[in-house]
Design a protein around this motif. Structure first.
Motif, PDB file in Angstrom:
ATOM      1  N   SER A 507      33.372 -42.296 -36.959  1.00 29.73           N
ATOM      2  CA  SER A 507      32.514 -42.301 -38.000  1.00 29.73           C
ATOM      3  C   SER A 507      31.884 -43.728 -38.427  1.00 29.73           C
ATOM      4  CB  SER A 507      33.474 -42.022 -39.155  1.00 29.73           C
ATOM      5  OG  SER A 507      34.537 -43.043 -39.381  1.00 29.73           O
ATOM      6  N   CYS A 536      29.153 -38.251 -34.325  1.00 26.84           N
ATOM      7  CA  CYS A 536      28.758 -38.511 -35.748  1.00 26.84           C
ATOM      8  C   CYS A 536      27.580 -39.213 -35.844  1.00 26.84           C
ATOM      9  CB  CYS A 536      30.065 -39.380 -36.274  1.00 26.84           C
ATOM     10  SG  CYS A 536      31.590 -38.723 -36.384  1.00 26.84           S
ATOM     11  N   ARG A 538      24.160 -40.481 -38.976  1.00 26.60           N
ATOM     12  CA  ARG A 538      23.566 -40.825 -40.430  1.00 26.60           C
ATOM     13  C   ARG A 538      22.301 -41.319 -40.019  1.00 26.60           C
ATOM     14  NH1 ARG A 538      28.465 -44.550 -41.851  1.00 26.60           N
ATOM     15  NH2 ARG A 538      27.929 -46.459 -40.639  1.00 26.60           N
ATOM     16  N   SER A 551      21.835 -41.866 -45.474  1.00 26.07           N
ATOM     17  CA  SER A 551      22.110 -40.450 -45.661  1.00 26.07           C
ATOM     18  C   SER A 551      23.752 -40.216 -45.703  1.00 26.07           C
ATOM     19  CB  SER A 551      21.894 -39.380 -44.662  1.00 26.07           C
ATOM     20  OG  SER A 551      22.221 -39.638 -43.179  1.00 26.07           O
ATOM     21  N   SER A 552      24.077 -39.357 -46.001  1.00 26.68           N
ATOM     22  CA  SER A 552      25.862 -39.087 -45.892  1.00 26.68           C
ATOM     23  C   SER A 552      26.201 -38.742 -44.117  1.00 26.68           C
ATOM     24  CB  SER A 552      26.339 -37.960 -46.640  1.00 26.68           C
ATOM     25  OG  SER A 552      25.646 -36.765 -46.310  1.00 26.68           O
ATOM     26  N   LEU A 553      27.427 -38.725 -43.966  1.00 28.11           N
ATOM     27  CA  LEU A 553      27.693 -38.590 -42.443  1.00 28.11           C
ATOM     28  C   LEU A 553      27.705 -37.310 -42.150  1.00 28.11           C
ATOM     29  CD1 LEU A 553      28.717 -40.614 -40.186  1.00 28.11           C
ATOM     30  CD2 LEU A 553      30.948 -39.651 -40.815  1.00 28.11           C
TER      31      LEU A 553
END
Length: 758
Positions: A507, A536, A538, A551-553
């Motif tokens: 992440s 993962c 972004r 942005s979000s993950l």
């Protein structure tokens, strides 16, 4: 087991037994000047492997020996008789490659084939197959170790060329694959259709028909359904057949049957047909001429033609030369006109006209075609009529009444839409609200008409009013495409900005790909990825003023390119029939990569299945409403995984909709030209004293006279089926008119009207 692990096993054996060493004593200790030989047998070594024979106390050794396919090696050494003991060692050991020989496709049938091959040592069996050298399908893995291999490929399409190759793996993990092989399945049983009588005179008649594949031509004929006469066999293989019967008797009824045999020896014949020759001295035959298609609309068409004698008007039509539908008018005229309705737009239809005169002579035209126009809906005159800081309005026109809606967004993928106005109009006006000031938007005007036809205008742009640049915003982040080693990340921004994708297996996304060009539509391709792996990611963008948005993950999964194994075959398939529907049920598949099911269906009289429905993975039942009561339908279910592999068909099941305790009687086809199938479901009741149910099926004319008893017997199934060939109890064809079919059972009677058209 790999080659490396197999070699380590040999070394372990060598250490445990002094490099596969064996100790022995000489034949005689009393003969010091003599030498002799000693035979050695070693069991359990690597099959088909070369070993070094080592013996320091021996006078002679073979040097090297080879084990057989079962891991047994035999050899002799020379020894000194005075030696009291000696040690023999086997060293080295390098297995020979696994080899496949004698491969060929040994059995080919219409829906299956068997591949045969041999290996130089015991190995497993599997075959890759498909319609190209990409294959795409595998037989079930056979883990038994053998030298002679046979693998059956099932579920194939008749008359189709397939590619295949054999795959074997031995006990050491060594694999071998054959070169590509091809085979062609035997074509399906030919079908016969379109049998017709034309050009009937007092002494001749012409019989025409078509077959689904090229075949020979012959007609059996005679005064009764036993025939007794036959035309010579025409060995020319053709799909369109014409045979002329000669030297017939005037004004005489004849029975006939068309017979064809294809190139594979498969024979097909028509049902019994009848015709009557003209009276003596009558030379004029019924002739169809000037066949023409008049007006054609998306859903209907007009067909016109002439005949030289008064006759009926029939148009047979459909999406291929099998037709399947017809329009019938029994009025005897010479100028014919028939309107075909219920057509589909933007299709090519086949048709032919048929006329029958008062003597039963039939004239048939050649096959013709016409094309229905598409149900095309058009959007024109799109204009932006007003723009504010938070809204804009769009006007447009359609060529016929339709709904109104605008799809829009800050890029051409349109992530927003207005509520659809379902009032059907030709003049449209829609206002888009809730927008950002000083922002450029893409939009398209969309309309849907009463037929379900949908059309959208080309992309256009409009910029809302306002001063100064708006705040940077990210939207529409998505993974637009993935392969086994790449992924494309796309997103939009409301103002031009840079493009950065941070990604990785964790992440914290330690890797990144960046593009400094200022754009509003962003696309970044990630490369060098690992197949079948979750990543993962972004996205990040920075505008000209230095404003940055993150942005979000998110996550994505790369494709697994190694999955060629089809899912397991669905089991426990059952069928339940009711009026107007058939319900299929099956047990859920336990495959972890299951994506869904394909439900296959076959109508009564058809040879091939077709896909009735594609269902999601959680489906275990399906209700088919596209059925006709009294007809037989056959179903099978196949599972599909998320790699697109499809299993073999489940066991086929059949059902007849419309059954029930009240009893049903079906006649089809009705009207009847040559013959018809009679099918009935007896009413529930007590039956006879012994519990059985007897039945009799009779045909009566319009005044109640018995014409023929078609069948009698005992009810043994929920649905009983018989056939009436359109003749009376003396074997004569009945005349055109209204008749009644009555099925009488010990539990009640069923009655249906039958119309005969000659």
């Amino acid at each position: 087991m790999s080659k490396r692990s197999a070699h380590i096993t040999v070394l372990r054996l060598a250490v445990a037994a002094a490099v596969l060493c064996a100790c022995a004593a000489p034949l005689s200790a009393d003969l010091p000047e003599r030498t002799t030989t000693s035979s050695q047998l070693v069991v359990g070594v690597t099959p088909n492997t070369l070993f070094d024979v080592i013996c320091e106390m021996c006078t002679d050794t073979p040097g090297t020996v080879v084990s057989d396919g079962y891991g047994i090696v035999e050899f002799t050494v020379g020894i000194d008789a005075a030696t009291s003991s000696y040690t023999i060692c086997l060293g080295g050991g390098s297995p020979s490659p696994l080899q496949i020989t004698g491969q060929f496709v040994c059995i080919v049938e219409d829906t299956s084939a068997t591949v045969c091959w041999q290996t130089n040592r015991p190995a497993t069996s599997q075959v890759a197959y498909g319609m190209t050298q990409a294959y795409g399908s595998l037989t079930a893995y056979d883990g038994g170790f053998r030298l002679d291999h046979e693998e059956r490929i099932g579920g194939l399409t008749p008359g189709t060329t397939y590619h295949c190759r054999a795959i074997s793996i031995d006990g050491l993990g060594n694999g071998a694959v054959t070169a590509d092989m091809t085979f062609t399945t035997v074509p399906a049983q030919p079908q016969i259709y379109g049998v017709a009588v034309s050009d009937t005179t007092s002494t001749t008649a012409t019989i025409t028909w078509s077959t689904s594949s090229p075949a020979t031509s012959q007609v059996l004929y005679g005064p009764t359904s036993s025939y007794g006469l036959a035309t010579p066999i025409d060995d020319d293989l053709t799909s369109d057949h014409t045979v002329v019967l000669e030297d017939l008797e005037p004004d005489t009824p004849y029975h006939f049957r068309a017979v064809s045999v294809d190139a594979y020896g498969q024979q097909v014949s028509s049902q019994n047909g009848t015709f009557t020759t003209n009276e003596e001295g009558t030379s004029e035959s019924l002739v169809v001429s000037e066949v023409a298609v008049g007006s054609v609309w998306p859903n209907k068409a007009m067909v016109r033609w002439l005949t030289n004698l008064p006759s009926s008007s029939i148009v047979e039509y459909g999406l291929n030369e099998s037709y399947g539908s017809q329009v019938v008018d029994n009025a005897l005229v010479t100028y014919h006109s028939a309107q075909i309705t219920g057509l589909l737009g933007n299709r090519t239809y086949h048709f032919r006209v048929v006329s029958i005169d008062e003597y039963g002579s039939v004239a048939v035209s050649d096959d013709g075609t016409f094309e229905t126009p598409p149900f095309e809906l058009e959007v024109v005159g799109v204009v932006v009529t007003s723009v504010t800081q938070t809204s804009f309005a769009v006007d447009w026109t359609t060529n016929r009444p339709a709904s109104s809606q605008i799809v829009y967004g800050t890029q051409e993928i349109y992530d927003s839409l207005t509520p659809r106005d379902d009032e059907f109009v030709t003049e449209h006006s829609v206002t888009v609200e809730g927008l950002l000031p000083a922002t450029t938007y893409h939009f398209s005007a969309v309309s849907i008409d009463e037929y379900g036809a949908e059309v959208g205008s080309p992309d256009q742009t409009v910029t809302t009013a306002g001063e100064g640049p708006p705040d940077l915003q990210l939207f529409g982040v998505w993974v637009s495409e993935t392969t086994a080693t790449t992924a494309t990340i796309a997103w939009g921004t409301n103002v031009p900005s840079t493009s950065v994708v941070e990604y990785g297996l964790t992440s914290d996304c330690p890797l990144e790909v960046a593009e400094s060009v200022m754009v509003v539509d962003h696309n970044i391709v990630l490369t060098g990825l690992t197949s079948n792996t979750v990543y993962c990611f972004r996205v990040r963008s920075e505008d000209e003023q230095g404003n940055e948005e993150l942005s979000s993950l998110g996550t994505f999964l790369t494709l697994n390119i190694e999955d060629f194994m089809p899912p397991s075959v669905p089991s426990d398939v059952t069928v339940d029939c009711d009026e107007g529907c058939v319900t299929l049920s099956w047990s859920a598949s336990g495959d972890p990569d299951l994506d869904g099911y394909n439900l296959y269906k076959r109508h009564e009289g058809e040879a091939d299945f077709y896909v009735e429905a594609s269902l999601p993975s959680n489906a275990t039942s399906y209700v088919d409403h596209d059925v006709v009561d009294g007809a037989v339908y056959t179903y099978a279910v196949a599972a599909v995984d998320d790699s697109g592999n499809e299993s073999e068909f489940s066991e086929a099941v059949s059902g007849v909709p419309g059954t029930g305790g009240a009893g049903k009687l079906w006649i089809f086809p009705n009207p009847v030209r040559e013959g018809t199938t009679i099918r009935f479901s007896p009413p529930e009741g007590g039956g006879t004293r012994d519990g059985s149910t007897r039945y009799v099926v009779n045909i009566y004319d319009a005044v109640g006279r018995l014409i023929r008893t078609v069948a009698t017997g005992e009810v043994v199934a929920n649905i009983e089926t018989t056939y009436w060939d359109g003749t009376d109890s003396h074997g004569r064809r009945v005349a055109s008119g209204i008749y009644f079919c009555v099925a009488t059972c010990t539990t009640g009677s069923l009655r249906a009207k039958v119309m005969v058209l000659r």
